[in-house]
Write a protein that holds these residues in place. Sequence first.
Motif: not given
Length: 583
Positions: A228-242
């Motif tokens: 589960l890449p960080l980018e995928e999770l951050s998109r799901l949350a609606g925020f930037s990765p950092s």
Amino acid sequence: MGAIHAKMEPSYICEKFAFSGLSILCDYTRGTNKTMMIPSDIYTRLNELIIDVTDVELTECSPHWRSQPQIVSSCQIWFVHKGTAKLELNGETCRIGAGHLLFLSKGQKFEAASDSAVPLIFYTVSFTYRTLLRKTDKDYVYRAEGEAFPLNGEVPIHNHQPQVHYLFEQLYGCRKGNDGGRGQYRLKGLLHELLYLVAVELEDGINQQRNGVERTVEYIHQHYTKNLPLEELSRLAGFSPSYYSRLFKKLKGLSPNSYMTKLRMNRAKELLVYSQGSYYEIAQYLGYKEESYFSRMFKKETGYSPTEYVKMSRTIVVAMRHSFHGDFLALGISPHAAVMARGSEVSPIYNQYEGMPLPILVDGKSSMDDLVRLKPTLILCDDEWAKLNKELTHVAPTVTIPYWDIPWRERLYRIADLVGRRKEAKAWLQYYEQKAEQASQRIKANIGDETVFVLRIVGGKLRVYGMDRNIGSTLYQDLKLTPPENVRGIKWRKTITLEELPDYDANYVLLMGSPHKKDQKMMRKLIQSPQWQALTAVRHHQCVDIALYPWIDYSASSHELVIDEVVRIFAPEEQKSQKSSNN
């Protein structure tokens, strides 16, 4: 310009906005360690302040505008109407764009610059405040800025931008009023309305943050065995990765990667003690390509290698389903601790352990605290307990064995695999099958194919037991006794009315009651009814009262005890002769 002055080109007007206090989004952006304030606390603290507006300014800057480094001399609120500003606050950098607010505290080192091709336009409100020091029956004692203002840092405005902009316009319009107290009162009212909107925005923002993170937490729980890449999770949350990474750690105490690793290791603990898979297969299942890497991660997380953990895991086992006692007893071991049923429902099997397990009550917070203090290496439970006690699954690896959905023999093997007693389980089942076969022959020799019917009064109603579980599985499957024809279509149990009782007429009735008032009332009604009196078993005096345990239990040892009870009822002479021959 009030507290912050900037040199600007003549064609621009300079104004500022000041907001001092609450920081949540800004804290995440800059990675500071400030504690997020709960919105209800914001309202409480704002209610205790006396706030006075000292200045309001509007600043329009050229694209390359920059202020001189300076110390903020009073609390301020900035609101960016157009453009983007780059700010240095106490050595930390942040950027605020249109629609963002910034609260500045007195004494902060400050430097600002325009950071876009669009001319920077911003409002500034400077203010002072007094903090409630103490409250008496006769008076309130305040201190000038005695505590930090409850709002601090950057607050992006998403839901109330038009209202916030309107309030700053009104504040700026009232700044030069010559109407004395009336104008100041108007400024106070506008500022309080502004602070209220900010608190609401923060409340909404906190909920959005939590909801976004919780969406990913649920997703991680469903897919933690995958990459589960960080980018995928951050998109799901609606925020930037950092930003998502910092926010996740703020709310969960772990980074997303560490959280996922913890889930994998908890699952690894269960698989190591429960499954028959090799370490390589477990590593592959959990998303690790190499067994060696999985072993290193497991030892880093638990302090033990997988091999060491398997050996250790069988030392402190806690059973959180009382029906599992009969299975442990059949395997010749006792759990370190075990849950007990209440009052009259306590199974006599619990008292047959050679080494009595520590008792845990079936419910209550104190019993759960006891479970935590035991520090077990394995919790064995059914799916009902696991669902009701999710917060306790972190105490130890927790293995859920369905009570309702699998036959008792399969459950015995599953428990045996957990505690390293597979051979003992196999040997016990061979002994049980032989005992059941011998008992069946003796009983059949006495009653032949005469029918046997099990009736229980529970909850003030009549319950019939069928073919596949509990009493029925022992009577009709293991002992091969003959049920009434209508019982054959019942897998487990069925509630019937008194009028339906004649449909289950049998040569023998095994009747189970209870001391509860509702059940005693039903028992009297049953015995006095013509339906009961007309039963073949009642007319031939072949109705036998039986206790709750071991008949109602569904475990290995309880079924062995039921066999003894059935032999005592239907073949007492054969039982006596069997005992004599054994002696």
